[in-house]
Design a protein around this motif. Structure first.
Motif: not given
Length: 171
Positions: A47-54
């Motif tokens: 999920g590293k691409i989702m860090a900014p979404f988190l």
């Protein structure tokens, strides 16, 4: 041991992944409302691409074989044929996964069924034909090779509207 390229990542790779995550976030938010989004990352490893979404309080789900997701990401299945959710997504991300899928058109159709009517799919693949096959360097074999036109046609032939397409050179 290194499924999805998550284990043993060096600092440079982590830095490049972080920059890519921010680039994807910024691009997706250009086309999304400012509300909290339901986001699905299909094939996103940990999920590293989702860090900014988190960081921006979006609800983040993932479908991937990797069992060690970042805190705050809910894994809902291993693949498109065994997920557990009734959530409809505002955004579905497929970043560097479609080149690995044997029935890519079927996957696109199934992902579309999880997408809200106003939802978007962000998809990114390498265009690596010009550089030769990297099978020795990439043990997770690519079985689909896209040109800009063939990639666009994958979505158009499955009744998507393309709101933007871009070809970038990156590491």
């Amino acid at each position: 041991p290194d499924q999805g390229g998550q284990a043993g990542q060096g600092e440079l790779a982590k830095k490049l992944d972080s920059k890519r995550a921010v680039r994807i976030y910024d691009k997706c938010m250009e086309f999304s409302s400012n509300k909290e989004l339901n986001v699905l990352d299909y094939g996103g490893g940990n999920g590293k691409i989702m860090a900014p979404f988190l960081e921006n309080k979006h609800t983040c789900h993932i479908i991937d074989y990797n069992d060690k997701q970042l805190t705050g990401i809910l894994k809902i299945g291993n693949d498109i044929n065994n997920y557990q959710t009734n959530v409809i997504y505002d955004l579905i991300i497929c970043s560097h996964v479609l080149e690995h899928v044997s029935d890519v058109s079927n996957l696109i159709i199934k992902l579309k069924s999880l997408l809200s009517p106003e939802g978007i799919v962000y998809a990114e693949v390498p265009q690596e034909i010009w550089a030769g096959l990297r099978i020795d360097a990439d043990p997770v074999t690519h079985i689909n090779y896209f040109t800009a036109n063939s990639f666009a046609n994958l979505f158009l032939s499955n009744n998507f509207e393309i709101i933007e397409k871009k070809q970038l050179i990156s590491n």
